[in-house]
Motif scaffolding. Structure first.
Motif, PDB file in Angstrom:
ATOM      1  N   TYR A   6       0.261 -56.481   7.349  1.00  0.00           N
ATOM      2  CA  TYR A   6      -0.885 -55.631   7.626  1.00  0.00           C
ATOM      3  C   TYR A   6      -0.477 -54.171   7.522  1.00  0.00           C
ATOM      4  O   TYR A   6       0.694 -53.820   7.653  1.00  0.00           O
ATOM      5  CB  TYR A   6      -1.473 -55.935   9.012  1.00  0.00           C
ATOM      6  N   SER A  24      -2.636 -63.352  15.574  1.00  0.00           N
ATOM      7  CA  SER A  24      -3.841 -62.936  14.857  1.00  0.00           C
ATOM      8  C   SER A  24      -3.752 -61.420  14.648  1.00  0.00           C
ATOM      9  O   SER A  24      -3.150 -60.705  15.465  1.00  0.00           O
ATOM     10  CB  SER A  24      -5.102 -63.290  15.642  1.00  0.00           C
ATOM     11  N   LYS A  26      -6.077 -59.272  14.936  1.00  0.00           N
ATOM     12  CA  LYS A  26      -6.794 -58.598  16.026  1.00  0.00           C
ATOM     13  C   LYS A  26      -5.885 -58.420  17.247  1.00  0.00           C
ATOM     14  O   LYS A  26      -5.821 -57.336  17.830  1.00  0.00           O
ATOM     15  CB  LYS A  26      -8.043 -59.398  16.404  1.00  0.00           C
ATOM     16  N   GLU A  27      -5.171 -59.476  17.603  1.00  0.00           N
ATOM     17  CA  GLU A  27      -4.268 -59.410  18.761  1.00  0.00           C
ATOM     18  C   GLU A  27      -3.131 -58.416  18.529  1.00  0.00           C
ATOM     19  O   GLU A  27      -2.779 -57.630  19.400  1.00  0.00           O
ATOM     20  CB  GLU A  27      -3.704 -60.804  19.045  1.00  0.00           C
ATOM     21  N   LEU A  29      -3.120 -55.791  16.506  1.00  0.00           N
ATOM     22  CA  LEU A  29      -3.666 -54.440  16.533  1.00  0.00           C
ATOM     23  C   LEU A  29      -3.885 -53.978  17.977  1.00  0.00           C
ATOM     24  O   LEU A  29      -3.517 -52.854  18.341  1.00  0.00           O
ATOM     25  CB  LEU A  29      -4.971 -54.364  15.741  1.00  0.00           C
ATOM     26  N   GLU A  30      -4.452 -54.848  18.810  1.00  0.00           N
ATOM     27  CA  GLU A  30      -4.663 -54.502  20.217  1.00  0.00           C
ATOM     28  C   GLU A  30      -3.336 -54.176  20.901  1.00  0.00           C
ATOM     29  O   GLU A  30      -3.261 -53.244  21.704  1.00  0.00           O
ATOM     30  CB  GLU A  30      -5.373 -55.644  20.946  1.00  0.00           C
ATOM     31  N   LYS A  50      -6.037 -47.986  13.052  1.00  0.00           N
ATOM     32  CA  LYS A  50      -7.109 -48.829  12.511  1.00  0.00           C
ATOM     33  C   LYS A  50      -6.509 -49.712  11.424  1.00  0.00           C
ATOM     34  O   LYS A  50      -5.698 -49.251  10.623  1.00  0.00           O
ATOM     35  CB  LYS A  50      -8.219 -47.972  11.921  1.00  0.00           C
ATOM     36  N   GLU A  54      -4.865 -56.175   5.045  1.00  0.00           N
ATOM     37  CA  GLU A  54      -4.138 -57.338   5.535  1.00  0.00           C
ATOM     38  C   GLU A  54      -3.985 -58.354   4.415  1.00  0.00           C
ATOM     39  O   GLU A  54      -4.781 -58.392   3.474  1.00  0.00           O
ATOM     40  CB  GLU A  54      -4.831 -57.973   6.727  1.00  0.00           C
TER      41      GLU A  54
END
Length: 98
Positions: A6, A24, A26-27, A29-30, A50, A54
């Motif tokens: 990513y 994931s 999303k995880e 990035l968080e 941001k 990916e």
């Protein structure tokens, strides 16, 4: 094991960050935004990361090879081309197949 390469972008720093994960996207990035990694980690310097790109890979090994390739390019232009030309994803996957 499925893995991802990513690329994140920080407007504050005007910089890209390339990484890999088996989590994931999303995880992952968080975790970067919440600064769950060491203060020495590059992404710790900003909080506005941001996800801009990916790539799903068939293995961690393939993802690592692609990540290293992107980092070795040391080029904002190369990353901008990855964003601009989606067909580059297939080329990377075939170039760095298992």
């Amino acid at each position: 094991m499925i893995s991802f390469v990513y690329i994140l972008f920080s407007e504050k720093m005007n910089r890209f960050y390339t990484g890999i994960t088996t989590l994931s996207i999303k995880e992952r990035l968080e975790n970067h935004i919440k600064k769950k990694y060491s203060r020495l980690n590059f992404t710790h310097k900003a909080e506005d990361w941001k996800l801009v790109w990916e790539l799903e890979c068939i293995s961690y090994s393939q993802a690592r090879k692609i990540e290293i390739h992107i980092k070795k390019m040391k080029s904002k232009v190369y990353i901008q081309n990855l964003l601009k030309y989606p067909e580059m994803k297939r080329k990377l996957q075939s170039q760095f197949h298992e």
